[in-house]
Design a protein around this motif. Structure first.
Motif, PDB file in Angstrom:
ATOM      1  N   LEU A  14      44.630  58.640  61.611  1.00 26.76           N
ATOM      2  CA  LEU A  14      44.419  58.392  60.186  1.00 26.76           C
ATOM      3  C   LEU A  14      43.235  57.454  60.036  1.00 26.76           C
ATOM      4  CD1 LEU A  14      45.324  58.641  57.218  1.00 26.76           C
ATOM      5  CD2 LEU A  14      46.911  56.741  57.631  1.00 26.76           C
ATOM      6  N   GLU A  15      42.232  57.891  59.255  1.00 26.45           N
ATOM      7  CA  GLU A  15      41.039  57.095  58.983  1.00 26.45           C
ATOM      8  C   GLU A  15      41.029  56.772  57.490  1.00 26.45           C
ATOM      9  OE1 GLU A  15      38.437  59.564  62.346  1.00 26.45           O
ATOM     10  OE2 GLU A  15      37.715  59.489  60.279  1.00 26.45           O
ATOM     11  N   VAL A  16      40.899  55.504  57.152  1.00 27.23           N
ATOM     12  CA  VAL A  16      41.005  55.085  55.744  1.00 27.23           C
ATOM     13  C   VAL A  16      39.895  54.102  55.403  1.00 27.23           C
ATOM     14  CG1 VAL A  16      42.463  54.015  53.975  1.00 27.23           C
ATOM     15  CG2 VAL A  16      43.522  55.361  55.808  1.00 27.23           C
ATOM     16  N   THR A  17      39.252  54.339  54.256  1.00 24.52           N
ATOM     17  CA  THR A  17      38.307  53.392  53.677  1.00 24.52           C
ATOM     18  C   THR A  17      38.887  52.847  52.380  1.00 24.52           C
ATOM     19  OG1 THR A  17      36.413  54.637  54.547  1.00 24.52           O
ATOM     20  CG2 THR A  17      35.949  53.054  52.811  1.00 24.52           C
ATOM     21  N   ALA A  18      38.698  51.561  52.140  1.00 23.35           N
ATOM     22  CA  ALA A  18      39.032  50.947  50.848  1.00 23.35           C
ATOM     23  C   ALA A  18      37.800  50.187  50.365  1.00 23.35           C
ATOM     24  CB  ALA A  18      40.219  50.004  50.979  1.00 23.35           C
ATOM     25  N   THR A  19      37.327  50.512  49.171  1.00 29.59           N
ATOM     26  CA  THR A  19      36.171  49.803  48.610  1.00 29.59           C
ATOM     27  C   THR A  19      36.575  48.840  47.506  1.00 29.59           C
ATOM     28  OG1 THR A  19      35.712  51.610  47.052  1.00 29.59           O
ATOM     29  CG2 THR A  19      34.587  51.684  49.179  1.00 29.59           C
ATOM     30  N   ASP A  20      37.867  48.729  47.243  1.00 34.70           N
ATOM     31  CA  ASP A  20      38.343  47.809  46.198  1.00 34.70           C
ATOM     32  C   ASP A  20      38.644  46.447  46.810  1.00 34.70           C
ATOM     33  OD1 ASP A  20      40.526  48.925  47.589  1.00 34.70           O
ATOM     34  OD2 ASP A  20      41.889  48.528  45.927  1.00 34.70           O
ATOM     35  N   THR A  21      37.620  45.804  47.322  1.00 40.21           N
ATOM     36  CA  THR A  21      37.829  44.548  48.036  1.00 40.21           C
ATOM     37  C   THR A  21      38.273  43.409  47.121  1.00 40.21           C
ATOM     38  OG1 THR A  21      35.448  44.190  47.909  1.00 40.21           O
ATOM     39  CG2 THR A  21      36.306  45.077  49.970  1.00 40.21           C
ATOM     40  N   ALA A  22      37.925  43.455  45.851  1.00 44.16           N
ATOM     41  CA  ALA A  22      38.351  42.379  44.943  1.00 44.16           C
ATOM     42  C   ALA A  22      39.876  42.318  44.817  1.00 44.16           C
ATOM     43  CB  ALA A  22      37.691  42.534  43.581  1.00 44.16           C
ATOM     44  N   PRO A  23      40.573  43.440  44.587  1.00 49.02           N
ATOM     45  CA  PRO A  23      42.043  43.386  44.591  1.00 49.02           C
ATOM     46  C   PRO A  23      42.618  43.067  45.967  1.00 49.02           C
ATOM     47  CG  PRO A  23      41.268  45.312  43.394  1.00 49.02           C
ATOM     48  CD  PRO A  23      40.069  44.734  44.080  1.00 49.02           C
ATOM     49  N   LEU A  24      42.038  43.638  47.023  1.00 52.57           N
ATOM     50  CA  LEU A  24      42.561  43.411  48.369  1.00 52.57           C
ATOM     51  C   LEU A  24      42.448  41.950  48.793  1.00 52.57           C
ATOM     52  CD1 LEU A  24      41.362  46.444  50.523  1.00 52.57           C
ATOM     53  CD2 LEU A  24      43.709  45.637  50.296  1.00 52.57           C
ATOM     54  N   CYS A  25      41.358  41.307  48.386  1.00 48.91           N
ATOM     55  CA  CYS A  25      41.059  39.960  48.872  1.00 48.91           C
ATOM     56  C   CYS A  25      41.470  38.860  47.902  1.00 48.91           C
ATOM     57  CB  CYS A  25      39.573  39.841  49.195  1.00 48.91           C
ATOM     58  SG  CYS A  25      39.015  41.016  50.451  1.00 48.91           S
ATOM     59  N   GLY A  26      42.149  39.225  46.812  1.00 49.42           N
ATOM     60  CA  GLY A  26      42.703  38.208  45.933  1.00 49.42           C
ATOM     61  C   GLY A  26      41.861  37.824  44.742  1.00 49.42           C
ATOM     62  N   ALA A  27      40.634  38.360  44.616  1.00 47.55           N
ATOM     63  CA  ALA A  27      39.799  38.021  43.462  1.00 47.55           C
ATOM     64  C   ALA A  27      40.378  38.613  42.181  1.00 47.55           C
ATOM     65  CB  ALA A  27      38.369  38.511  43.683  1.00 47.55           C
ATOM     66  N   HIS A  28      40.966  39.805  42.279  1.00 44.16           N
ATOM     67  CA  HIS A  28      41.689  40.425  41.166  1.00 44.16           C
ATOM     68  C   HIS A  28      43.163  40.491  41.577  1.00 44.16           C
ATOM     69  CE1 HIS A  28      37.736  42.644  39.883  1.00 44.16           C
ATOM     70  NE2 HIS A  28      37.722  41.346  39.613  1.00 44.16           N
ATOM     71  N   LEU A  29      43.838  39.369  41.443  1.00 43.84           N
ATOM     72  CA  LEU A  29      45.160  39.187  42.037  1.00 43.84           C
ATOM     73  C   LEU A  29      46.179  40.206  41.554  1.00 43.84           C
ATOM     74  CD1 LEU A  29      47.049  37.533  43.830  1.00 43.84           C
ATOM     75  CD2 LEU A  29      47.472  36.037  41.863  1.00 43.84           C
ATOM     76  N   ASN A  30      46.335  40.365  40.249  1.00 42.80           N
ATOM     77  CA  ASN A  30      47.367  41.256  39.716  1.00 42.80           C
ATOM     78  C   ASN A  30      47.118  42.705  40.106  1.00 42.80           C
ATOM     79  OD1 ASN A  30      48.777  39.156  38.541  1.00 42.80           O
ATOM     80  ND2 ASN A  30      47.744  39.349  36.569  1.00 42.80           N
ATOM     81  N   SER A  31      45.851  43.111  40.103  1.00 40.84           N
ATOM     82  CA  SER A  31      45.510  44.462  40.531  1.00 40.84           C
ATOM     83  C   SER A  31      45.899  44.681  41.983  1.00 40.84           C
ATOM     84  CB  SER A  31      44.005  44.709  40.344  1.00 40.84           C
ATOM     85  OG  SER A  31      43.645  45.993  40.806  1.00 40.84           O
ATOM     86  N   GLY A  32      45.635  43.690  42.840  1.00 40.61           N
ATOM     87  CA  GLY A  32      46.005  43.802  44.242  1.00 40.61           C
ATOM     88  C   GLY A  32      47.504  43.880  44.446  1.00 40.61           C
ATOM     89  N   ILE A  33      48.250  43.109  43.678  1.00 38.95           N
ATOM     90  CA  ILE A  33      49.711  43.146  43.781  1.00 38.95           C
ATOM     91  C   ILE A  33      50.243  44.520  43.385  1.00 38.95           C
ATOM     92  CG2 ILE A  33      51.850  42.216  42.814  1.00 38.95           C
ATOM     93  CD1 ILE A  33      50.375  39.511  42.577  1.00 38.95           C
ATOM     94  N   ARG A  34      49.691  45.102  42.308  1.00 36.15           N
ATOM     95  CA  ARG A  34      50.137  46.423  41.866  1.00 36.15           C
ATOM     96  C   ARG A  34      49.839  47.490  42.909  1.00 36.15           C
ATOM     97  NH1 ARG A  34      47.539  44.857  37.150  1.00 36.15           N
ATOM     98  NH2 ARG A  34      45.861  46.359  37.541  1.00 36.15           N
ATOM     99  N   LYS A  35      48.634  47.475  43.454  1.00 30.64           N
ATOM    100  CA  LYS A  35      48.209  48.552  44.347  1.00 30.64           C
ATOM    101  C   LYS A  35      48.811  48.432  45.748  1.00 30.64           C
ATOM    102  CE  LYS A  35      43.738  49.545  42.140  1.00 30.64           C
ATOM    103  NZ  LYS A  35      43.853  48.631  40.989  1.00 30.64           N
ATOM    104  N   TYR A  36      48.981  47.202  46.226  1.00 33.28           N
ATOM    105  CA  TYR A  36      49.350  47.019  47.630  1.00 33.28           C
ATOM    106  C   TYR A  36      50.691  46.321  47.829  1.00 33.28           C
ATOM    107  CZ  TYR A  36      44.578  48.523  48.265  1.00 33.28           C
ATOM    108  OH  TYR A  36      43.426  49.264  48.236  1.00 33.28           O
TER     109      TYR A  36
END
Length: 384
Positions: free
Chosen positions: A155-177
């Protein structure tokens, strides 16, 4: 749709011409093509080829690869043309599929390459593929369940939504991950481990497990290559690598706590300030040194435009310690009021005093070590 010819690796393809002055924004052309991701694609070709060589050759079986969200198709076209494995290039856009088919015809690779016009989740639920590649614009989260069901070997996966992943967009990251990240000095590695944790949980629902072969955070994206293992016992074993990071923002003390049910002390044992809790996330290894070396060898043997940059980054991945969360030397020096030494000097001094230490691909001014923050501060202060 206006197109132009470009060459990446050994593959010449037609790509869309964006609106003048739009600087390759996703909306600038009917079909998305991003030249900035060339190194990502160079590594993808090399890593996929390295993995295929690991698989036991069986003339009776065809190795199948799917680029489930192909857009311009350049990644999958390169895989098909440069590795020779059977490739499916899928996209929901009719214009994208037309361009992909045109490139298949031009490259004369129709014998091992198929253009597919389906919803990615539908395709992945319908068929199993040896290698599944998810490279969306933004988060891969909506496609992970289907990918976990479809994938057989890699399985090869790219994620370009680094702001949610890294905590800059906290609520978005919580929802997605379904995890809480820290937007602190090691936010890039936090994003990697949050993504891997989300993937691990999806795989466990299919009684599958992952063995991370290569994972890197580069500029605005995260990319990972995960070998699959089958069975509930393997999935149970994998989940033991899940856990949380306890972090004290006041003094920088941190601790990895394994397990999906964590008990932590409210206050830091070092300075008495309030602790923060991040996760759940993947705390296990994120690279296989052997696979990194195999991928480097593939890059060295191939015609890749970003060869030297890619090799340098993969060497850092190969050699970095398998310890969760790196330390930022400049942040520590600022707190201590001292000038920063060369990063290699810090690493060598840590080793001289009996600790493990290495550079990290996440940051040129950071390092990994099994020393705690108190020992690190003493060593850095002694180097001034």
């Amino acid at each position: 749709m206006k197109v132009r010819s470009i060459t990446e690796g050994d593959t010449e393809v037609l790509v869309p011409i964006p609106v003048e002055g739009a600087n390759f924004a996703p909306s600038a052309a009917p079909v998305f093509y991003n030249p900035v991701m060339e190194m990502n694609r160079d590594i993808s070709v090399a890593a996929t080829s390295a993995f295929v060589k690991r698989m036991e050759p069986d003339p009776e079986k065809t190795i199948t690869y799917v680029d489930a969200l192909s857009a311009s198709g350049i990644r999958g076209l390169r895989i098909a043309n440069e590795t020779g494995i059977h490739t499916t290039l899928n996209d929901w856009s009719e214009e994208a599929c037309d361009l992909i088919q045109q490139n298949i015809d031009n490259l004369e690779i129709g014998h091992n390459t198929i253009a597919s016009h389906k919803n990615a989740n539908v395709l992945l639920h319908e068929k199993h593929f040896n290698i599944v590649d998810l490279d969306p614009f933004g988060t891969p989260a909506p496609f992970l369940a289907a990918a976990a069901r479809s994938v057989i070997n890699l399985l090869e996966v790219t994620a370009t939504d680094t702001a949610p992943l890294c905590g800059a967009h906290l609520n978005s990251g919580i929802r997605k991950y379904a995890a809480i990240p820290f937007n602190n000095e090691y936010h890039s590695e936090m994003g990697v481990r949050i993504l891997l944790g989300r993937i691990a949980r999806e795989l466990s629902l299919q009684d599958k497990a992952m063995n991370p072969l290569l994972t890197h955070a580069t500029r605005h994206y995260v990319r990972t290559y995960l070998e699959m293992k089958k069975g509930a016992k393997q999935a149970d074993k994998m989940l033991k690598n899940m856990g949380f990071i306890v972090h004290c923002p006041a003094c920088g003390n941190r601790e990895a706590i394994y397990g999906l049910a964590a008990h932590i002390e409210e206050k830091c044992g070092r300075c008495g300030e309030k602790n923060m809790l991040g996760g759940p996330m993947w705390l296990g290894k994120i690279h296989s040194p052997d696979f990194c070396s195999e991928t480097i060898a593939e890059l060295e043997a191939r015609n890749c435009g970003t060869k030297q940059l890619a090799i340098k980054m993969l060497e850092l991945c190969r050699d970095e310690l398998d310890i969760p969360m790196f330390y930022d030397q400049h942040l520590i020096c600022k707190k201590l009021g001292v000038s920063a030494s060369a990063i290699e000097t810090v690493i060598q001094e840590l080793r001289n005093r009996g600790f493990k230490a290495s550079r990290t691909h996440f940051s040129g001014i950071s390092f990994k070590t099994d020393a705690d923050i108190s020992d690190i501060e003493i060593i850095i202060a002694d180097l001034r």
